[in-house]
Design a protein around this motif. Structure first.
Motif, PDB file in Angstrom:
ATOM      1  N   GLU A   1      23.225  -2.331 -91.638  1.00 27.06           N
ATOM      2  CA  GLU A   1      22.889  -0.910 -91.571  1.00 27.06           C
ATOM      3  C   GLU A   1      23.169  -0.211 -92.890  1.00 27.06           C
ATOM      4  O   GLU A   1      22.393   0.638 -93.335  1.00 27.06           O
ATOM      5  N   ILE A   2      24.292  -0.571 -93.505  1.00 27.10           N
ATOM      6  CA  ILE A   2      24.617   0.051 -94.793  1.00 27.10           C
ATOM      7  C   ILE A   2      23.555  -0.304 -95.822  1.00 27.10           C
ATOM      8  O   ILE A   2      23.035   0.565 -96.542  1.00 27.10           O
ATOM      9  N   ALA A   3      23.221  -1.587 -95.873  1.00 28.98           N
ATOM     10  CA  ALA A   3      22.226  -2.037 -96.844  1.00 28.98           C
ATOM     11  C   ALA A   3      20.897  -1.333 -96.612  1.00 28.98           C
ATOM     12  O   ALA A   3      20.248  -0.852 -97.545  1.00 28.98           O
ATOM     13  N   ARG A   4      20.521  -1.235 -95.348  1.00 31.68           N
ATOM     14  CA  ARG A   4      19.242  -0.607 -95.040  1.00 31.68           C
ATOM     15  C   ARG A   4      19.261   0.869 -95.407  1.00 31.68           C
ATOM     16  O   ARG A   4      18.279   1.416 -95.894  1.00 31.68           O
ATOM     17  N   GLY A   5      20.417   1.505 -95.188  1.00 22.69           N
ATOM     18  CA  GLY A   5      20.538   2.920 -95.552  1.00 22.69           C
ATOM     19  C   GLY A   5      20.265   3.115 -97.034  1.00 22.69           C
ATOM     20  O   GLY A   5      19.528   4.015 -97.449  1.00 22.69           O
ATOM     21  N   ILE A   6      20.860   2.257 -97.833  1.00 27.14           N
ATOM     22  CA  ILE A   6      20.651   2.357 -99.280  1.00 27.14           C
ATOM     23  C   ILE A   6      19.183   2.142 -99.620  1.00 27.14           C
ATOM     24  O   ILE A   6      18.594   2.862-100.437  1.00 27.14           O
ATOM     25  N   GLU A   7      18.589   1.158 -98.965  1.00 24.01           N
ATOM     26  CA  GLU A   7      17.186   0.851 -99.267  1.00 24.01           C
ATOM     27  C   GLU A   7      16.254   2.000 -98.887  1.00 24.01           C
ATOM     28  O   GLU A   7      15.328   2.327 -99.618  1.00 24.01           O
ATOM     29  N   ILE A   8      16.536   2.608 -97.742  1.00 29.47           N
ATOM     30  CA  ILE A   8      15.682   3.724 -97.317  1.00 29.47           C
ATOM     31  C   ILE A   8      15.710   4.853 -98.342  1.00 29.47           C
ATOM     32  O   ILE A   8      14.681   5.377 -98.755  1.00 29.47           O
TER      33      ILE A   8
END
Lengths: 77, 404
Positions: free
Chosen positions: B182-189
């Motif tokens: 989730e953290i990684a995806r947050g950054i990517e978004i």
């Protein structure tokens, strides 16, 4: 100048300032640079006022769509 | 009626048993730390020690805890010396720890060290890759838990310093198995949308287990790949996670992150004003200098008394003219003198002057006769006297010679 970043504008302003303070320029140059410098300063101050202070939340829907929503925060103290 | 005893009595009895056993008074135990908690206020430590099949509650009081020379964390294997006794109020027995030593690398730490070494070799922590933070952040992205302390801390600073920044939160869990993704995806978004100038990723304090998500490969890779600058703010001062190493800047706490991220607008505005003043002063100095130079030039006599210059020149011309005149005059005099001399000399030598002394010029057909051979008897010759001239016929060539 419309699309210059704050960093870029500030850097140019500082360059102009040091040139003016060196005293080595011709009078006409000094006048022209002074004018540019003042314009840059006004531009920087404008940029500082741009943000609106909103707090929002970015959510990715299951379908993959990304949406911005207002964030309600209770008690930010 | 059945014989019965009270709970207290039972616990008391058990306590007696435990405390009566010499071994339980002092022994060394090896186990893995879990659920470690240090209460700042009291200074006491509470934790569980476990192995594959068992666990035991433990407490280490401040007086002993503060002597530790390492920081215990979940997952660590430790050796503990202590005693077992009964905590009657809760009906449980506990280990009261006197000493604690690290037993060598605990599982979690081992894992962490391995991951760190691997990612470091791959270049994820390279200083050259790190970007500087933008000077002005008008849009701030935060990847953290919506309910966590980190978000509140950040917003507090933002409000104090620069109420106008736009904050965009991407909620993610900050511990547990889903957290890394989730953290990684947050950054990517946030990177994909380009909404923000800067991202803070982080969470409040916790044990090593709690913070593990920020040591994950997914998060490290996402932080590294972000083209938007990232501040990693995980836990407290002493906690360092791999995301801290991969980020462009590490902040000790979320509050500090916000202070780094959000400029002090008042300070920048006052700096700009001071720049303006300095430019005005510099220009003023330049103008003064130029006008002074101008003044000095204009003070020269030529501007106030242009005639004076002319007068000077005039005088010069007169002097030269006089000089010229004199030269000419004296030159002329000299010439005249020479002329007079020459004329006198010439005059003396003039044949006409000779005539006045009584000489005569005899000529025939323009030719002066100097020899009797030049004429024949009976021919006419001209005789030029001082006064007048005669035409004379030659009678004979036997004239009377001159005798004074």
């Amino acid at each position: 100048m419309e699309t210059m970043s704050f960093e870029e504008a500030l850097r140019q302003l500082e360059d102009i300032l040091s040139m003016l303070e060196s005293g080595e320029l011709e009078l006409e140059q000094s006048l022209r640079l002074f004018q540019s410098g003042m314009e840059l300063s006004v531009y920087c101050q404008q940029l500082l006022k741009e943000a609106e202070g909103r707090i929002q939340k970015l959510v990715q829907k299951p379908e993959g769509e990304v949406v911005l929503m207002e964030l309600i925060m209770e008690e930010i103290e | 009626m059945q014989e019965y005893i009270s709970v207290s009595a039972l616990n008391s009895y058990i306590e007696g048993l435990l405390e009566g056993d010499l071994f339980l008074r002092n022994f060394w135990l090896k186990g893995e730390l879990s659920g470690f908690k240090l209460y700042q206020q009291s200074g006491h430590m509470y934790f569980t020690l476990k192995d594959a099949d068992s666990a035991i509650s433990c407490v280490m009081f401040k007086s002993r805890a503060r002597l530790l020379d390492f920081k215990p964390g979940d997952g660590m294997e430790v050796l503990v010396r202590g005693a077992v006794s009964l905590f009657a109020r809760q009906g449980k027995y506990q280990l009261y720890a006197e000493e604690m030593l690290p037993f060598g690398a605990g599982d979690l730490y081992l894992q962490l060290e391995k991951t760190k070494a691997r990612l470091q070799a791959l270049g994820y922590f390279d200083p050259e890759h790190k970007k500087p933070l933008p000077r002005v952040v008008n849009r701030l992205g935060i990847v953290t838990s919506q309910d966590g302390a980190a978000l509140r801390d950040i917003l507090k600073v933002v409000r104090e310093r620069h109420a106008r920044v736009n904050v965009v939160l991407v909620h993610s869990s900050v511990q547990g198995t889903e957290a890394p993704l989730e953290i990684a995806r947050g950054i990517e978004i946030l990177n994909g949308q380009d909404y923000v100038d800067l991202i803070i990723v982080g969470r409040g304090g916790g044990s090593l287990e709690d913070l593990m998500a920020f040591n994950s490969e997914e998060v490290v890779k996402a932080v590294y790949a972000s083209h938007i600058p990232i501040i990693s703010a995980v836990g407290h001062e002493v906690d360092f996670t791999l995301s801290d190493l991969a980020a462009d800047i590490r902040a000790a706490t979320p509050t500090q992150a916000a202070q780094l991220a959000v400029p002090d607008v008042a300070a920048i505005e006052s700096a700009l004003q001071s720049y303006e003043q300095r430019m005005q002063r510099a220009l003023g100095k330049k103008l003064n200098y130029s006008s002074e130079m101008l003044d000095r030039i204009m003070m020269r006599r030529i501007w106030s008394q242009p005639a004076a210059l002319l007068a000077d020149r005039q005088k010069q011309i007169e002097t030269l003219a006089k000089g010229l005149q004199q030269t000419i005059v004296s030159e002329m005099q000299t010439r005249q003198q020479r002329l007079a001399l020459a004329a006198t000399a010439l005059d003396k030598l003039s044949p006409l002057k000779v005539l006045s002394r009584g000489y005569a010029i005899v000529s025939r057909a323009g030719v002066v006769i100097k020899d009797e051979e030049q004429v024949g008897i009976g021919e006419l010759v001209d005789v030029i006297l001082h006064q007048g001239s005669l035409q004379v016929r030659v009678e004979s060539k036997e004239g009377t010679p001159w005798k004074p």
